[in-house]
Write a protein that holds these residues in place. Structure first.
Motif, PDB file in Angstrom:
ATOM      1  N   GLU A 103     -35.814  26.536 -46.368  1.00 15.02           N
ATOM      2  CA  GLU A 103     -35.849  27.073 -45.007  1.00 15.02           C
ATOM      3  C   GLU A 103     -36.423  28.486 -44.964  1.00 15.02           C
ATOM      4  O   GLU A 103     -37.188  28.828 -44.053  1.00 15.02           O
ATOM      5  N   HIS A 104     -36.104  29.313 -45.938  1.00 13.88           N
ATOM      6  CA  HIS A 104     -36.461  30.732 -45.895  1.00 13.88           C
ATOM      7  C   HIS A 104     -37.369  31.188 -47.040  1.00 13.88           C
ATOM      8  O   HIS A 104     -37.684  32.377 -47.132  1.00 13.88           O
ATOM      9  N   GLY A 105     -37.774  30.281 -47.903  1.00 22.86           N
ATOM     10  CA  GLY A 105     -38.716  30.626 -48.965  1.00 22.86           C
ATOM     11  C   GLY A 105     -38.078  30.947 -50.301  1.00 22.86           C
ATOM     12  O   GLY A 105     -38.698  30.765 -51.344  1.00 22.86           O
ATOM     13  N   SER A 106     -36.850  31.422 -50.272  1.00 18.64           N
ATOM     14  CA  SER A 106     -36.132  31.701 -51.513  1.00 18.64           C
ATOM     15  C   SER A 106     -34.646  31.790 -51.214  1.00 18.64           C
ATOM     16  O   SER A 106     -34.236  31.943 -50.054  1.00 18.64           O
ATOM     17  N   CYS A 107     -33.851  31.714 -52.280  1.00 15.46           N
ATOM     18  CA  CYS A 107     -32.412  31.872 -52.115  1.00 15.46           C
ATOM     19  C   CYS A 107     -31.800  32.319 -53.443  1.00 15.46           C
ATOM     20  O   CYS A 107     -32.162  31.798 -54.508  1.00 15.46           O
ATOM     21  N   THR A 108     -30.916  33.280 -53.367  1.00 12.02           N
ATOM     22  CA  THR A 108     -30.137  33.715 -54.518  1.00 12.02           C
ATOM     23  C   THR A 108     -28.685  33.334 -54.292  1.00 12.02           C
ATOM     24  O   THR A 108     -28.127  33.612 -53.221  1.00 12.02           O
ATOM     25  N   THR A 109     -28.081  32.703 -55.280  1.00 10.19           N
ATOM     26  CA  THR A 109     -26.688  32.269 -55.178  1.00 10.19           C
ATOM     27  C   THR A 109     -25.883  32.815 -56.345  1.00 10.19           C
ATOM     28  O   THR A 109     -26.297  32.699 -57.501  1.00 10.19           O
ATOM     29  N   ILE A 110     -24.753  33.392 -56.033  1.00 11.84           N
ATOM     30  CA  ILE A 110     -23.793  33.816 -57.043  1.00 11.84           C
ATOM     31  C   ILE A 110     -22.630  32.829 -57.013  1.00 11.84           C
ATOM     32  O   ILE A 110     -22.069  32.546 -55.947  1.00 11.84           O
ATOM     33  N   ILE A 111     -22.293  32.298 -58.181  1.00 14.74           N
ATOM     34  CA  ILE A 111     -21.182  31.359 -58.297  1.00 14.74           C
ATOM     35  C   ILE A 111     -19.987  32.078 -58.906  1.00 14.74           C
ATOM     36  O   ILE A 111     -20.111  32.744 -59.936  1.00 14.74           O
ATOM     37  N   GLN A 112     -18.851  31.950 -58.260  1.00 12.87           N
ATOM     38  CA  GLN A 112     -17.594  32.487 -58.773  1.00 12.87           C
ATOM     39  C   GLN A 112     -16.627  31.333 -59.060  1.00 12.87           C
ATOM     40  O   GLN A 112     -16.817  30.219 -58.575  1.00 12.87           O
ATOM     41  N   GLU A 113     -15.595  31.630 -59.846  1.00 19.46           N
ATOM     42  CA  GLU A 113     -14.516  30.664 -60.115  1.00 19.46           C
ATOM     43  C   GLU A 113     -15.077  29.357 -60.664  1.00 19.46           C
ATOM     44  O   GLU A 113     -14.753  28.268 -60.196  1.00 19.46           O
ATOM     45  N   SER A 114     -15.912  29.487 -61.704  1.00 15.25           N
ATOM     46  CA  SER A 114     -16.525  28.311 -62.309  1.00 15.25           C
ATOM     47  C   SER A 114     -15.983  28.111 -63.718  1.00 15.25           C
ATOM     48  O   SER A 114     -15.077  28.834 -64.172  1.00 15.25           O
ATOM     49  N   SER A 115     -16.512  27.111 -64.397  1.00 13.27           N
ATOM     50  CA  SER A 115     -16.150  26.839 -65.790  1.00 13.27           C
ATOM     51  C   SER A 115     -17.415  26.404 -66.521  1.00 13.27           C
ATOM     52  O   SER A 115     -18.509  26.413 -65.955  1.00 13.27           O
ATOM     53  N   HIS A 116     -17.273  26.014 -67.774  1.00 13.08           N
ATOM     54  CA  HIS A 116     -18.437  25.613 -68.570  1.00 13.08           C
ATOM     55  C   HIS A 116     -19.193  24.504 -67.853  1.00 13.08           C
ATOM     56  O   HIS A 116     -18.599  23.535 -67.386  1.00 13.08           O
ATOM     57  N   CYS A 117     -20.524  24.638 -67.759  1.00 16.44           N
ATOM     58  CA  CYS A 117     -21.298  23.725 -66.911  1.00 16.44           C
ATOM     59  C   CYS A 117     -22.268  22.839 -67.674  1.00 16.44           C
ATOM     60  O   CYS A 117     -22.958  22.019 -67.078  1.00 16.44           O
ATOM     61  N   GLY A 118     -22.377  22.999 -68.995  1.00 21.80           N
ATOM     62  CA  GLY A 118     -23.312  22.162 -69.756  1.00 21.80           C
ATOM     63  C   GLY A 118     -24.716  22.729 -69.754  1.00 21.80           C
ATOM     64  O   GLY A 118     -24.930  23.925 -69.544  1.00 21.80           O
ATOM     65  N   ALA A 119     -25.708  21.850 -69.978  1.00 19.45           N
ATOM     66  CA  ALA A 119     -27.103  22.269 -70.104  1.00 19.45           C
ATOM     67  C   ALA A 119     -27.663  22.736 -68.761  1.00 19.45           C
ATOM     68  O   ALA A 119     -27.654  21.990 -67.774  1.00 19.45           O
ATOM     69  N   LEU A 120     -28.186  23.961 -68.716  1.00 19.86           N
ATOM     70  CA  LEU A 120     -28.704  24.523 -67.470  1.00 19.86           C
ATOM     71  C   LEU A 120     -29.926  23.763 -66.962  1.00 19.86           C
ATOM     72  O   LEU A 120     -30.180  23.718 -65.755  1.00 19.86           O
ATOM     73  N   GLY A 121     -30.700  23.177 -67.874  1.00 20.45           N
ATOM     74  CA  GLY A 121     -31.908  22.470 -67.473  1.00 20.45           C
ATOM     75  C   GLY A 121     -31.655  21.385 -66.450  1.00 20.45           C
ATOM     76  O   GLY A 121     -32.511  21.103 -65.595  1.00 20.45           O
ATOM     77  N   TYR A 122     -30.492  20.760 -66.505  1.00 20.82           N
ATOM     78  CA  TYR A 122     -30.145  19.707 -65.547  1.00 20.82           C
ATOM     79  C   TYR A 122     -30.252  20.217 -64.114  1.00 20.82           C
ATOM     80  O   TYR A 122     -30.828  19.551 -63.243  1.00 20.82           O
ATOM     81  N   PHE A 123     -29.712  21.397 -63.872  1.00 17.38           N
ATOM     82  CA  PHE A 123     -29.677  21.943 -62.512  1.00 17.38           C
ATOM     83  C   PHE A 123     -31.048  22.464 -62.086  1.00 17.38           C
ATOM     84  O   PHE A 123     -31.411  22.390 -60.908  1.00 17.38           O
TER      85      PHE A 123
END
Length: 332
Positions: A103-123
């Motif tokens: 919608e806006h060309g870019s987006c930055t997201t900060i994630i809080q209260e997370s845990s181990h997420c595995g391989a980043l390439g998936y996302f």
């Protein structure tokens, strides 16, 4: 032990649902784990199932989390995962990030209260499949000695970049240590030795025995150490999370929520030019690299992620090899 991909997905999902995880969450976690196994990154694959269930049973992972998304300005998001499975948290956060970036060309997201997420390439592949560029990094608990130091400070702190192409995306997914800790754990499971550049013992000396490894080493010395710091600032301090040695341990204190942070950035190439031209130029670059003269003992120059993509295609056909201990646990 060899097992087909479909059978393994079912086996892993059933293991989670047997411990009260809903079917959708179980299937999502299984998908992320098997993504890693397909690519030969077994350190982030289904060998981790037993650990996740141990933490789930102890209360360190929220079984039925309530996610929340807060918009900060036009194209910034704060995503709170309520300490659920990081695999699902990051998948949902990336979905939300993609929507705003479109919608806006870019987006930055900060994630809080997370845990181990595995391989980043998936996302990252969630974004590249939508013709978007993506960057992601995640803090991890202390395991790597800083350049010039003897005791561990930062974690393996992975960082990853994804770029869409006319074919398979370019995915650079790397730990800021020489190797991920999971590779040491996998060598222990397999009873194998390791290169002496992977880790150091209690005296700070290099070792080939995975059971003697106390700390890992940063890649490229000071450069890897510097990148680990950057990752902890972006995904930890910026997320108002703990950092360095103050991060809760993955293996230990299983009843405690980990409260990890992750950082996502997604960019639409159309903001700066035409996406088709962008992908055409990347394809030209890939072809030129493929045709580049090779050094001794090399058949072809490849781009980041290409080895893993080829291995994934092969593994889909022949099935996934698991250590017998992991196979037996999944079947128990």
């Amino acid at each position: 032990m060899n097992i087909s991909v479909s059978a393994l997905k079912e086996l892993v999902a059933q293991k989670f649902t047997a411990h009260g995880v809903d079917a959708e969450t179980a299937a999502q976690v299984a998908d992320v784990l098997i993504y890693a196994d397909l690519r030969g990154v077994s350190s982030h694959g289904v060998m981790r199932v037993e650990h996740y269930i141990t933490r789930l049973k102890a209360g360190g992972i929220t079984k039925n989390p309530n996610f929340s998304v807060e918009k900060r300005g036009t194209n910034h998001l704060l995503f709170k995962g309520d300490n659920g499975f990081g695999h699902v948290i990051c998948k949902e956060a990336m979905d939300e990030t993609i929507k705003i970036a479109k919608e806006h060309g870019s987006c930055t997201t900060i994630i809080q209260e997370s845990s181990h997420c595995g391989a980043l390439g998936y996302f990252l592949e969630q974004a590249t499949s939508e013709n978007l560029i993506a960057i992601m990094c995640s803090q991890t608990d202390s395991a790597v000695v800083p350049f010039g130091g003897k005791e561990p400070y930062f974690g393996t702190n992975p960082i990853a970049y994804g770029f869409p192409t006319d074919d398979k995306p370019i995915i650079l997914d790397m730990a800021t240590s020489n190797v991920a800790l999971g590779k040491i754990l996998y060598a222990r499971e397999k009873g194998e030795t390791i290169p002496n550049t992977w880790g150091v013992d209690v005296q700070g000396a290099p070792t080939t025995d995975p059971h003697q490894v106390k700390s890992l080493t940063p890649f490229a010395g000071a450069k890897g150490y510097g990148m680990a710091l950057v990752v902890d600032v972006l995904s930890g301090i910026l997320a108002s999370a703990a950092f360095g040695p103050h991060i809760s341990k993955m293996y230990g204190d299983y009843e405690q929520k980990r409260n990890l942070g992750q950082y996502l950035y997604v960019l639409d190439p159309n903001i700066f030019g035409d996406i088709d031209q962008f992908k055409a130029n990347i394809s030209q670059m890939i072809n030129e690299l493929h045709d580049a003269p090779t050094a001794p003992n090399f058949d072809q120059v490849l781009v980041p992620g290409e080895i893993e993509q080829k291995r994934s295609a092969e593994t889909m056909e022949k099935g996934i090899d698991l250590p017998e201990q992991v196979y037996n646990y999944l079947n128990s």
